[in-house]
Write an enzyme that holds these catalytic residues in place. Structure first.
Site, short mmCIF file in Angstrom:
data_model
loop_
_atom_site.label_atom_id
_atom_site.label_comp_id
_atom_site.label_asym_id
_atom_site.label_seq_id
_atom_site.Cartn_x
_atom_site.Cartn_y
_atom_site.Cartn_z
N TYR A 170 74.24 19.48 35.10
CA TYR A 170 75.00 19.57 33.85
C TYR A 170 76.29 18.76 33.95
O TYR A 170 76.63 17.97 33.06
CB TYR A 170 75.32 21.04 33.57
CG TYR A 170 76.12 21.30 32.33
CD1 TYR A 170 75.50 21.49 31.10
CD2 TYR A 170 77.52 21.38 32.37
CE1 TYR A 170 76.23 21.75 29.96
CE2 TYR A 170 78.26 21.64 31.24
CZ TYR A 170 77.62 21.83 30.02
OH TYR A 170 78.36 22.08 28.90
N LYS A 174 77.58 15.46 31.81
CA LYS A 174 78.80 15.47 31.00
C LYS A 174 79.77 14.37 31.44
O LYS A 174 80.49 13.81 30.61
CB LYS A 174 79.45 16.85 31.06
CG LYS A 174 78.60 17.97 30.45
CD LYS A 174 78.22 17.67 29.00
CE LYS A 174 77.45 18.81 28.36
NZ LYS A 174 77.12 18.58 26.95
#
Length: 259
Positions: A170, A174
């Site tokens: 994740y 990002k």
């Protein structure tokens, strides 16, 4: 919240819940009357559309089933929005998943790849399609404005986080979104397209509900200066700002909202 008048049509991914739904509400409250609501779950996108019509019966809100990790699906969704509205003035690339938690040695390549496909490649596919459409549009206003794009990153796109089960995939996505935002923003700024990212901290959304309810994030939240999570509406306000005339001289920025 400050009031900004948004004139034009909008396209949002992940619009069936959480931040995406809050952005849709904020857009309509600030003047958007044509809005395409993309989500992998067309039913929840339609629920958002129905809510918007209760705010403003004249709003033209359409629900579109879109898989952001699929190039053909993304292209079709942009074509549907453009056919309905003629142009896309505001785009918010918000769709994403949590991805696997754990040390790199504990995470399968399949789970890693799925997260990259949705959270990073999905943003790239959407942004590419949005830029392509915006370049075809006649500019409006004296600033030769063609459109504004906001990519939803995270505070984990700026910093890492220490944990025995880190969200490595994740966080990698990002960070990638911030790099993608900055690079494409540089190339299209002179053509009247602005691209910025927003980097929220912990937000009370369905994606975090279980962890919040179980108290798994109490320590991290207590370490923030405000000692609370954000509401989706607070993040939506930041996104409204980034597409509005109030930020007309901002592009390639990563706006951190982490409390």
């Amino acid at each position: 919240m400050s009031s900004f008048t948004l004139q034009g049509s909008a396209y949002i991914t992940g619009a069936g819940s959480g931040i995406g739904r809050a952005v849709a509400h904020a857009f309509v409250k600030n003047g958007v009357s044509q809005i395409a609501l993309g989500d992998i779950n067309e039913q929840t996108a339609q629920e958002t559309a129905d809510q918007l019509k209760s705010i403003n019966k004249d709003v033209n809100a359409i629900a579109i089933q879109v898989d952001v990790a699929n190039e053909d699906s993304v292209k079709a969704s942009i074509e549907t929005a453009t056919a309905a509205f003629g142009r896309i003035d505001f785009a918010v690339n918000n769709a994403g998943i949590n991805g696997p938690l754990g040390l790199a040695s504990d995470v399968s390549f399949e789970d890693w790849k799925k997260t990259i496909d949705i959270n990073l490649s999905g943003v790239w596919l959407c942004q590419r399609a949005e830029i392509t459409q915006m370049l075809l549009q006649e500019p409006v206003s004296t600033r030769q404005y063609r459109g504004a794009i906001v990519n939803v990153s995270s505070m984990l796109g700026i910093n890492g986080i220490w944990s025995e089960t880190p969200p490595t995939a994740y966080s990698a996505c990002k960070h990638g979104i911030v790099g993608l935002t900055k690079t494409d923003a540089n190339t299209v700024a002179s053509k009247g397209i602005r691209i910025n990212a927003i980097c929220p901290g912990f937000v009370s959304t369905p994606i975090l509900k279980l962890a919040l309810d179980m108290g798994y994030m109490d320590e991290q939240i207590a370490a923030t200066p405000m000692k609370r999570v954000a509401t989706p509406e607070e993040v939506a306000d930041g996104i409204v700002f980034l597409v509005s005339p109030a930020s007309s001289f901002m592009t390639g920025s990563a706006l951190v909202m982490d409390g």
